[in-house]
Design a protein around this motif. Structure first.
Motif, PDB file in Angstrom:
ATOM      1  N   GLU A 108       0.829  -1.211   0.000  1.00  0.00           N
ATOM      2  CA  GLU A 108       0.000   0.000   0.000  1.00  0.00           C
ATOM      3  C   GLU A 108       0.860   1.257   0.000  1.00  0.00           C
ATOM      4  OE1 GLU A 108      -3.400   2.239   2.749  1.00  0.00           O
ATOM      5  OE2 GLU A 108      -2.506   0.349   3.410  1.00  0.00           O
ATOM      6  N   HIS A 111       2.575   1.830  -3.379  1.00  0.00           N
ATOM      7  CA  HIS A 111       1.559   2.265  -4.347  1.00  0.00           C
ATOM      8  C   HIS A 111       1.254   3.749  -4.168  1.00  0.00           C
ATOM      9  CE1 HIS A 111      -1.967   2.081  -6.934  1.00  0.00           C
ATOM     10  NE2 HIS A 111      -2.672   2.647  -5.972  1.00  0.00           N
ATOM     11  N   SER A 114       4.276   5.854  -5.365  1.00  0.00           N
ATOM     12  CA  SER A 114       4.460   5.775  -6.810  1.00  0.00           C
ATOM     13  C   SER A 114       3.520   6.724  -7.534  1.00  0.00           C
ATOM     14  CB  SER A 114       4.231   4.340  -7.294  1.00  0.00           C
ATOM     15  OG  SER A 114       5.221   3.479  -6.773  1.00  0.00           O
ATOM     16  N   HIS A 115       2.337   6.932  -6.967  1.00  0.00           N
ATOM     17  CA  HIS A 115       1.391   7.878  -7.555  1.00  0.00           C
ATOM     18  C   HIS A 115       1.804   9.315  -7.271  1.00  0.00           C
ATOM     19  CE1 HIS A 115      -1.952   5.643  -9.380  1.00  0.00           C
ATOM     20  NE2 HIS A 115      -1.611   4.681  -8.545  1.00  0.00           N
TER      21      HIS A 115
END
Length: 288
Positions: A108, A111, A114-115
């Motif tokens: 999580e 993720h 990375s955004h």
């Protein structure tokens, strides 16, 4: 930011002519617009409207009227630059982590980052505490989530304590009620290079003759081995809570059944770049 909201309210009052029309355009209650102007006047230490005439500007109000479009535009430009910066920054985040936290929190978190930072590069090392400490000394990683090694040359921030449990199989259980019942028993552990687990192992070796240690590099594997073999094992509680293996916790009189989990580094994390500090903050939020 409240100051920018206050400036927007002031600008809209000037454009619409009244507090009521400004509130309607901004989709605020009129009391909200009134409070914005009161706060703005308190912050600037001047009156912006003539007393008793909410649609007539003072001299100071007229000066702000000239400046406010530029102030708002400048803020919007800065905000856009900051947002775009996260899409262009190139950065390598190097960390180590002991299992099972790699599975529990990293997916999580990676993720999310990375955004937020599309060009960020992650270098993640999963291993034991001593393996991660060696990687830190060799500058292969910058910080690690692990227990505390014996060496005192690191900076360590303890986050919490992890309970160590002795487990056996539910489907093929051993009858263990006291330490003497472990005599001659095979006992799995991943603690060959974990200082805290080595202390527990040393205590058991003193109390239980002929204890047969079976070492497994990954502690997450131990519950599944125990389920099939019927042996016993020492594993962190977090692994038991997330495993699908059919195992149960034994109640044994073992001392110091806790190991610390924290952040290990060569220098204080406050000295790290802001992206790393932000990552560490998010990491802590998921652990504490």
């Amino acid at each position: 930011m409240d100051f920018i909201k206050e400036l927007h309210s002031f600008k809209t009052i000037v454009e619409e002519g009244t507090f009521t029309k400004a509130a309607a355009k901004l989709n605020y209650a009129q009391s909200t617009v009134t409070n914005h102007i009161k706060k703005l006047e308190e912050e600037l230490e001047v009156a912006l409207f003539l007393e008793g005439k909410s649609n007539v500007l003072t001299l100071e109000g007229e000066l702000l009227k000239q400046a406010v479009p530029g102030l708002i535009a400048q803020w919007e430009e800065v905000k856009e630059q900051l947002l775009n910066a996260s899409n262009t920054v190139e950065y390598s985040l190097r960390m180590g982590i002991v299992p099972p936290y790699d599975m529990l929190i990293l997916p999580e978190l990676l993720h999310l980052f990375s955004h937020q930072y599309p060009k960020i590069k992650f270098e993640i090392m999963v291993g034991s505490t001593l393996a991660l400490a060696d990687a830190l000394k060799e500058n292969r990683i910058d910080f690690a989530l692990c227990s505390l090694p014996h060496e005192d040359s690191f900076v360590y921030e303890e986050l919490f304590q992890e309970e160590i449990c002795c487990i056996t199989s539910i489907t093929n259980p051993l009858i263990i009620k006291e330490l003497a019942d472990l005599t001659g028993i095979h006992l799995y552990s991943s603690g060959g290079d974990c200082p805290a687990l080595r202390n527990i192992e040393g205590y058991l070796d003193q109390c239980v003759p002929s204890l047969q240690w079976e070492y497994v590099s990954s502690s997450t594997t131990i519950p599944y081995l125990i389920e099939q073999t019927g042996f016993c094992g020492l594993v962190p509680r977090s692994i038991i809570d997330q495993t699908c293996a059919q195992v149960k916790i034994l109640s044994l009189p073992l001392p110091n059944l806790r190991i610390t989990i924290g952040l290990l580094s060569k220098q204080p994390l406050t000295l790290f770049p802001n992206i790393t500090k932000k990552f560490v903050f998010e990491l802590k939020m998921r652990l504490l």
